[in-house]
Design a protein around this motif. Structure first.
Motif: not given
Length: 210
Positions: A177-192
């Motif tokens: 099948g097909v799935r979509y994952n939607y994250g709720l957390v900033d991956v890199a809060p300091n930018g990078n």
């Protein structure tokens, strides 16, 4: 106070899937266990997803499905998932190419499946994930890899969570099948170089029972 509350919420979200997993194993009935793999088309979004920054990746893992009724089942999984994004560049001295941010996670989704007949089903539920490595590839326009640099994972949010939803169908001995994952957390809060983006992943998956 706000940070303490946020940390407590993170701990609850992290522990909840393990409690559900434990209860499933204790009360196992009509288990369907299998291995799964997926093609990941991942990106990082701020306000909206820019398709030009989509990066291919993959996920591999195991799934455990338990039927609660003829129409509903619970499906926890444990996956290794390669996510991230890419940034294109075009400079007079540097030439054309892209930076590929490869974010490696151990991810645990817990999905509720609604079965619409014998094969078709809809899925939705939360996921939690732990970041285990960050690598950046500098790739020329012709596909040549100039450099691979490993970043310190402590400069990123090592804990991620979000929601997942999709559609699938069962066949003899497996599922796809097909799935979509939607994250709720900033991956890199300091930018990078990632502009405080959150994970966004479209998956095309297949699984086989064992």
């Amino acid at each position: 106070m706000h940070n303490q509350t946020f940390l407590k919420m993170n701990k609850v979200i992290l522990v909840l899937p393990f409690l559900i997993l434990s209860s499933l194993f204790v009360n196992a009935q009509k288990e369907q266990n299998g291995i799964r793999a997926s093609l990941n088309l991942s990106n990082l979004y701020v306000d909206e997803v820019d398709d030009e920054n989509t990066k291919p990746g993959f996920a591999v893992g195991v799934y455990f499905r338990k039927g609660l009724s003829d129409q509903i089942s619970i499906q926890p999984e444990i996956n290794y998932s390669l996510k991230g994004s890419q940034i294109n560049y075009d400079g007079f001295f540097s030439g054309t190419g892209k930076y590929r941010y490869n974010l490696s996670y151990v991810e645990i989704p817990v999905l509720a499946n609604i079965h619409l007949g014998e094969s078709l089903y809809l899925s939705a539920g939360p996921y939690v994930a732990s970041l285990i490595a960050v690598k950046v590839k500098d790739v020329n326009g012709d596909g040549t890899v100039n450099n691979v640099e490993e970043y310190d994972r402590d400069d990123f949010n090592t804990f991620d969570y979000g929601v997942a939803a999709g559609v699938g169908f069962d066949f003899t001995g497996g599922t796809a099948g097909v799935r979509y994952n939607y994250g709720l957390v900033d991956v890199a809060p300091n930018g990078n170089g990632l502009d405080n983006g959150k994970n966004s992943v479209l998956q095309f998956f297949i699984g086989f029972e064992f």
